[in-house]
Structures are given as structure tokens and as C-alpha cells.
Design an enzyme around this catalytic site. Structure first.
Site, PDB file in Angstrom:
ATOM      1  N   LYS A  56     -16.540   8.913 -35.866  1.00 35.53           N
ATOM      2  CA  LYS A  56     -15.836   7.680 -36.243  1.00 35.53           C
ATOM      3  C   LYS A  56     -14.347   7.657 -35.925  1.00 35.53           C
ATOM      4  O   LYS A  56     -13.859   6.649 -35.370  1.00 35.53           O
ATOM      5  CB  LYS A  56     -16.097   7.359 -37.717  1.00 35.53           C
ATOM      6  CG  LYS A  56     -17.528   6.910 -37.964  1.00 35.53           C
ATOM      7  CD  LYS A  56     -17.913   7.021 -39.424  1.00 35.53           C
ATOM      8  CE  LYS A  56     -19.315   7.539 -39.596  1.00 35.53           C
ATOM      9  NZ  LYS A  56     -19.479   8.982 -39.307  1.00 35.53           N
ATOM     10  N   SER A 115      18.639  -0.616 -26.464  1.00 35.13           N
ATOM     11  CA  SER A 115      19.021   0.779 -26.610  1.00 35.13           C
ATOM     12  C   SER A 115      20.089   0.879 -27.687  1.00 35.13           C
ATOM     13  O   SER A 115      20.930  -0.011 -27.819  1.00 35.13           O
ATOM     14  CB  SER A 115      19.575   1.301 -25.285  1.00 35.13           C
ATOM     15  OG  SER A 115      20.390   2.439 -25.513  1.00 35.13           O
ATOM     16  N   GLU A 161       5.272   0.269 -21.671  1.00 35.42           N
ATOM     17  CA  GLU A 161       5.179   1.737 -21.621  1.00 35.42           C
ATOM     18  C   GLU A 161       4.184   2.261 -22.652  1.00 35.42           C
ATOM     19  O   GLU A 161       3.459   3.234 -22.404  1.00 35.42           O
ATOM     20  CB  GLU A 161       6.558   2.357 -21.865  1.00 35.42           C
ATOM     21  CG  GLU A 161       7.523   2.088 -20.718  1.00 35.42           C
ATOM     22  CD  GLU A 161       8.950   2.444 -21.107  1.00 35.42           C
ATOM     23  OE1 GLU A 161       9.343   3.593 -20.887  1.00 35.42           O
ATOM     24  OE2 GLU A 161       9.667   1.574 -21.649  1.00 35.42           O
ATOM     25  N   THR A 181       0.901  -1.155   0.000  1.00 36.90           N
ATOM     26  CA  THR A 181       0.000   0.000   0.000  1.00 36.90           C
ATOM     27  C   THR A 181       0.934   1.198   0.000  1.00 36.90           C
ATOM     28  O   THR A 181       2.031   1.136   0.580  1.00 36.90           O
ATOM     29  CB  THR A 181      -0.921   0.032   1.230  1.00 36.90           C
ATOM     30  OG1 THR A 181      -0.118   0.117   2.400  1.00 36.90           O
ATOM     31  CG2 THR A 181      -1.793  -1.229   1.325  1.00 36.90           C
ATOM     32  N   HIS A 182       0.526   2.257  -0.680  1.00 38.87           N
ATOM     33  CA  HIS A 182       1.395   3.434  -0.859  1.00 38.87           C
ATOM     34  C   HIS A 182       2.723   3.063  -1.530  1.00 38.87           C
ATOM     35  O   HIS A 182       3.715   3.764  -1.365  1.00 38.87           O
ATOM     36  CB  HIS A 182       1.692   4.143   0.475  1.00 38.87           C
ATOM     37  CG  HIS A 182       0.503   4.316   1.363  1.00 38.87           C
ATOM     38  ND1 HIS A 182      -0.267   5.452   1.361  1.00 38.87           N
ATOM     39  CD2 HIS A 182      -0.073   3.478   2.265  1.00 38.87           C
ATOM     40  CE1 HIS A 182      -1.249   5.326   2.237  1.00 38.87           C
ATOM     41  NE2 HIS A 182      -1.169   4.125   2.797  1.00 38.87           N
ATOM     42  N   TYR A 187     -29.874  14.968 -36.594  1.00 37.39           N
ATOM     43  CA  TYR A 187     -28.509  14.855 -37.094  1.00 37.39           C
ATOM     44  C   TYR A 187     -27.876  16.230 -37.310  1.00 37.39           C
ATOM     45  O   TYR A 187     -28.511  17.153 -37.811  1.00 37.39           O
ATOM     46  CB  TYR A 187     -28.514  14.069 -38.417  1.00 37.39           C
ATOM     47  CG  TYR A 187     -27.131  13.912 -39.041  1.00 37.39           C
ATOM     48  CD1 TYR A 187     -26.290  12.877 -38.670  1.00 37.39           C
ATOM     49  CD2 TYR A 187     -26.665  14.822 -39.996  1.00 37.39           C
ATOM     50  CE1 TYR A 187     -25.022  12.736 -39.223  1.00 37.39           C
ATOM     51  CE2 TYR A 187     -25.396  14.685 -40.560  1.00 37.39           C
ATOM     52  CZ  TYR A 187     -24.584  13.649 -40.168  1.00 37.39           C
ATOM     53  OH  TYR A 187     -23.337  13.510 -40.716  1.00 37.39           O
ATOM     54  N   GLN A 213     -20.368  13.377 -37.927  1.00 34.17           N
ATOM     55  CA  GLN A 213     -19.458  12.644 -38.804  1.00 34.17           C
ATOM     56  C   GLN A 213     -18.118  12.398 -38.095  1.00 34.17           C
ATOM     57  O   GLN A 213     -17.415  11.442 -38.410  1.00 34.17           O
ATOM     58  CB  GLN A 213     -19.249  13.445 -40.088  1.00 34.17           C
ATOM     59  CG  GLN A 213     -18.330  12.816 -41.091  1.00 34.17           C
ATOM     60  CD  GLN A 213     -18.490  13.464 -42.458  1.00 34.17           C
ATOM     61  OE1 GLN A 213     -19.416  13.175 -43.193  1.00 34.17           O
ATOM     62  NE2 GLN A 213     -17.584  14.373 -42.789  1.00 34.17           N
ATOM     63  N   LYS A 232      21.030  -2.487 -22.030  1.00 27.71           N
ATOM     64  CA  LYS A 232      19.636  -2.140 -21.758  1.00 27.71           C
ATOM     65  C   LYS A 232      18.645  -3.116 -22.383  1.00 27.71           C
ATOM     66  O   LYS A 232      18.816  -3.598 -23.494  1.00 27.71           O
ATOM     67  CB  LYS A 232      19.310  -0.735 -22.300  1.00 27.71           C
ATOM     68  CG  LYS A 232      19.895   0.395 -21.481  1.00 27.71           C
ATOM     69  CD  LYS A 232      19.288   0.537 -20.093  1.00 27.71           C
ATOM     70  CE  LYS A 232      17.891   1.092 -20.076  1.00 27.71           C
ATOM     71  NZ  LYS A 232      17.765   2.518 -20.163  1.00 27.71           N
TER      72      LYS A 232
HETATM   73  N1  ARG Z   1     -20.854  10.932 -43.840  1.00 28.67           N
HETATM   74  C1  ARG Z   1     -21.958  11.265 -42.998  1.00 28.67           C
HETATM   75  C2  ARG Z   1     -21.619  10.890 -41.535  1.00 28.67           C
HETATM   76  O1  ARG Z   1     -20.725  10.146 -41.336  1.00 28.67           O
HETATM   77  C3  ARG Z   1     -23.187  10.541 -43.416  1.00 28.67           C
HETATM   78  C4  ARG Z   1     -24.458  11.237 -43.027  1.00 28.67           C
HETATM   79  C5  ARG Z   1     -24.655  12.434 -43.858  1.00 28.67           C
HETATM   80  N2  ARG Z   1     -25.910  13.043 -43.591  1.00 28.67           N
HETATM   81  C6  ARG Z   1     -26.179  14.303 -43.934  1.00 28.67           C
HETATM   82  N3  ARG Z   1     -27.334  14.757 -43.603  1.00 28.67           N
HETATM   83  N4  ARG Z   1     -25.293  15.036 -44.534  1.00 28.67           N
HETATM   84  O2  ARG Z   1     -22.241  11.356 -40.602  1.00 28.67           O
END
Ligand code: ARG
Length: 457
Positions: free
Chosen positions: A322, A274, A287, A152-153, A314, A319, A280
């Protein structure tokens, strides 16, 4: 695709800032699958003719083969994977291609594709965690009775067993798996058919497309369907928590591998040398797991900030959902594999660990417990007596069990020769046999439970 309303085309800057194809091409399999399900449903419902539905399906199958063979072409003018595929479909089959987008929008399309992708990423993370668990359980079984200092610690506290320490990470991985599994269940509803935001006037069958794509049911509110990214956030939350756990294990391995500790030798295959210091051997993989965990946590922060100010439904900000998810998923897969390899391939220097457990008066609590049990002394008083014994031993530079009995009795006359049996590190760990405690017998029980849960027998 939308040129009818415009007098001139987009500027080069508009095309560049708008294009998501450089990253959303990773969704091509999901996009083809969702389009095939949609086209089949349109045909079955009589919204498009059976002949057109068949032509669309054949075209999509061919495009999938082209993408698999040559990759997805990247044309910014086509913006994203959805328009890239639709434009290729038009080139392949002509007029019927224009009927595929009936009763859907890119908004429900991308929500569906991305859910399919994230659902698979959850399953992949669960599998990676289970593989790490198998490595942990295997090593824990080998070292159920190997003694090391518990901290601990980061100060030596009480002796524990290495198997017990490794099984702590098994428990963390079990919780991580349950988080991914719960996220996967929760996201398993299909947004396809929500269309742009309000649903559609065409007589679509959302239950059919949901079933065709392996979803439990369609989503219940069209506005929520196209504006919800909780599923991606759920994934990133589980990924961030997992990364945090991997980082803690990596940090321990880094400390244990340093010469003053010398508890562990990491596999050569997951270490580097290294360019200047020939002696090393650096724990770079560990890491980088520790480092990558920061990027995974950053991905969660990034998407939360993207989403938090968006009105329904939307907005194009979405967009940007992703890249953080793709980055986090790639890093997580790599980190899980790296930690599994380190756990499976590490050499544990058990003699060194045991010697370290003997330093630092790790069995002082056992002396206090012995005074409580054998002499009926209240724990607070026993704690005080033991403190005096530690001070005496420290002054002499010896371990507690190396103090002569007479000197211990000078501190408290109720101490007798039986005390020495309680002061060894073996006796200390064996005594901690409470449920979930560090005693080798307890660790073996937990390892057996885990092996059964993982189907390892
Ligand atoms: N490439 C767009 C996205 O990934 C698709 C949806 C586009 N929709 C729109 N109303 N422009 O979100």
C-alpha cells in the site's frame, strides 16, 4: 482477534512492525463498503439471520459517520483497518459483530478493499490526464502556426510549430489514459469470498457481492485472488509511464524558461523566487514534477521487488503493497495538476522562438528538397550541395536566404531565384503537410480531432 492460540501477547516491537493502520486507514471507505456487501449477502443467503445482518449494517453505517467526522483511530494493537472497524462494531452492536467475519478472511478483504481503491485511482488519473489534454489542445490551437525550432540532439534541426510540439504530449497522454483504462478493466473482478486462500464451505454468493461492489464478476481462482497484486502493479506501471511523460514536458519547460532560451514565461503562481537573488524566478514546480517522477518510478520498483519472491498465497510482505501505491497516487495527482496549470498559464514568447528557428540553418533540408524537386537532383547529391551552401553562409555569418543568388549558383548552377521562397521558416513548416506533419493546416486538423474526442466543441 487471534489471541486464543497464544499464551502471551505480542511484544512492542511485534505490534509496531505488524501495524498497518497508520497507512491502511486510507482504505476505510472501501472496507466499510465491502463489509456491508458481505453482510448483506450473508443475510440473503441465510448464513446469518436477517436481524443480525441488519444490526451489522446499521453499525457499519454509524462507524463510517464516525470516521468521516473524527478520522480513523490508530491503535497498533488492532493492527489494521479491518480489525479496527470490527472491534468498533463489536463495541457498538455486541454479539452480532462476531458473525461478520463468517466466510471471509482479511486476505480476501484486503485484496477487495485495495482493488476498489486502485480502481478509483485509475479513474482519477484518467480524469487528470484528460484535463491536461484539454489544456494542451487549447494552447496548441492558439499556436498552430507559431514557429519554433524543432530539435534533435537538442540541436536545431528543422522548424516546427509550437502547436505541433504541444500536441506530441497530447498523444502521450492519450496512450497513458488507455493504459489506466485497460488496467481498470482488467482489475474489475472481485476477490471477496476467496477467504483465506481456498474458498469457503459456506453457501456464499460471490456474484452478488461482486455486483454490489460494481465489479464485472468474481475472480476465478481463490489462491490467485488473495496473492495477486497485478492490479496495483498495473496501476504503478501506468503511473510510472505517465510520470515519465510529465517529467519530459517539465524538463522542456525548465530549459525553455532559462534566459538563454527565453521561449517561455511560466505562471508566477507556479514559480518561486530566491531568498538572496531578487531577480530570480525559478521553475520549481516543473523541477518537482521532474523529481517526483523518480519517486513514482521507485514505487513501481519497490512493489515489484516486494512481490517477486513470494510463494502462493498470502504472505505478510504483501502488507507493504500500500505505501508505494498511496505515495505514487498522491504524487501523480499533484504532478498532473501542476503540469496542467503550467501548460494553461505559460506565456509563449513566439517572437523569440521564431528567431531561434532562423538560426542554425534549420531550413537546410528545404534547400536540399528544393534541389530534388526543381532540378531533379538525387537527394544525396542535393544534401552535399546544401552542405556547401551552409558552410559558405556560416563563414559569412548570414542565414541561407541571405546569400546572394550568384554565390549559390557558384556552388551549383541549377539553383535559381525561386529557391528563396522555399528557404523561409514559414515555407518550411507549410511544406511539411504530410499526415501528422508540422504544417499549421495539419496541426489544426489534429487539434480539431482532439477537441472532438475530448468533447470540447
Ligand atoms: N493488514 C493486512 C494487509 O494489509 C491484512 C491481511 C492480513 N492477513 C493475514 N493473514 N495476516 O495485508
Amino acid at each position: 482477534m487471534w489471541g486464543g492460540r497464544f499464551a502471551e501477547g505480542p511484544s512492542a516491537i511485534m505490534a509496531e512492525i505488524n501495524a498497518s493502520i497508520p497507512f491502511d486507514k486510507a482504505l476505510w471507505r472501501q472496507d466499510i463498503a465491502a463489509s456491508r456487501a458481505h453482510a448483506a449477502m450473508l443475510g440473503a443467503q441465510g448464513i446469518v439471520s436477517a436481524a443480525d445482518a441488519a444490526a451489522i449494517d446499521a453499525g457499519l453505517v454509524q462507524i463510517a459517520a464516525e470516521y468521516a467526522a473524527n478520522g480513523v483511530p490508530e491503535d497498533w494493537a488492532l493492527e489494521d483497518i479491518h480489525m479496527t472497524t470490527e472491534s468498533r462494531l463489536a463495541a457498538l452492536i455486541g454479539a452480532p459483530a462476531g458473525r461478520l467475519h463468517t466466510a471471509r478472511s482479511r486476505n480476501d478483504q484486503v485484496a477487495t478493499d485495495f482493488r476498489l481503491w486502485v480502481r478509483a485511482a485509475c479513474a482519477e488519473a484518467e480524469a487528470g490526464l484528460a484535463a491536461l489534454q484539454r489544456a494542451l489542445v487549447t494552447r496548441a490551437g492558439e499556436h498552430a502556426a507559431s514557429i519554433m525550432p524543432g530539435f534533435t540532439h537538442l540541436q536545431v534541426a528543422q522548424p516546427v510549430t509550437l502547436g505541433h510540439h504541444l500536441m506530441a504530449y497530447y498523444e502521450m497522454a492519450a496512450r497513458d489514459i488507455s493504459r489506466f483504462a485497460a488496467a481498470r478493466e482488467r482489475m474489475n473482478l472481485c476477490p471477496l469470498g476467496a477467504a483465506a486462500l481456498a474458498g469457503t464451505g459456506f453457501p456464499i454468493d460471490r456474484h452478488a457481492t461482486a455486483a454490489a461492489l460494481g465489479f464485472a464478476a468474481p475472480t476465478a481462482n481463490s489462491l490467485d485472488s488473495v496473492s495477486d497484486r497485478d492490479f496495483a502493479l498495473d496501476y504503478l506501471m501506468a503511473a510510472a509511464q505517465t510520470a515519465l511523460h510529465l517529467s519530459r514536458l517539465a524538463e522542456e519547460f525548465i530549459i525553455w524558461a532559462s534566459q538563454p532560451f527565453g521561449f517561455i514565461a511560466l505562471p508566477d503562481a507556479l514559480s518561486t523566487g530566491s531568498s538572496i537573488m531578487p531577480q530570480k524566478k525559478n521553475p520549481d514546480a516543473a523541477e518537482l514534477v521532474r523529481g517526483h517522477s523518480g519517486r513514482i518510478i521507485g514505487a513501481l520498483t519497490s512493489l515489484m521487488i516486494t512481490m517477486k519472491g513470494l510463494p502462493l498465497a498470502y504472505s505478510k510482505d504483501m502488507q507493504d503493497d500500500k505505501p508505494p501505491v498511496f505515495e505514487a497516487a498522491g504524487l501523480l495527482t499533484l504532478c498532473l495538476a501542476a503540469m496542467e496549470g503550467m501548460v494553461a498559464g505559460a506565456t509563449f514568447r513566439t517572437a523569440r522562438m521564431r528567431a531561434a528557428a532562423e538560426l542554425g540553418y534549420a531550413t537546410a533540408t528545404d534547400l536540399a528538397d528544393w534541389l530534388v524537386r526543381q532540378a531533379g537532383i538525387p537527394f544525396r547529391e542535393a544534401h552535399h550541395i546544401t552542405g556547401s551552401a551552409v558552410r559558405l553562409a556560416e563563414g559569412r555569418g548570414v542565414a541561407l536566404d541571405q546569400l546572394p543568388l550568384a554565390e549559390l549558383q557558384a556552388i551549383d548552377r541549377r539553383i535559381d531565384a525561386r529557391v528563396f521562397a522555399a528557404l523561409s521558416v514559414e515555407a518550411s513548416v507549410a511544406a511539411r503537410a504530410s499526415y501528422g506533419g508540422t504544417a499549421p493546416a495539419q496541426v489544426q486538423l489534429r487539434v480539431a480531432d482532439a477537441r472532438a474526442a475530448l468533447g470540447m466543441e
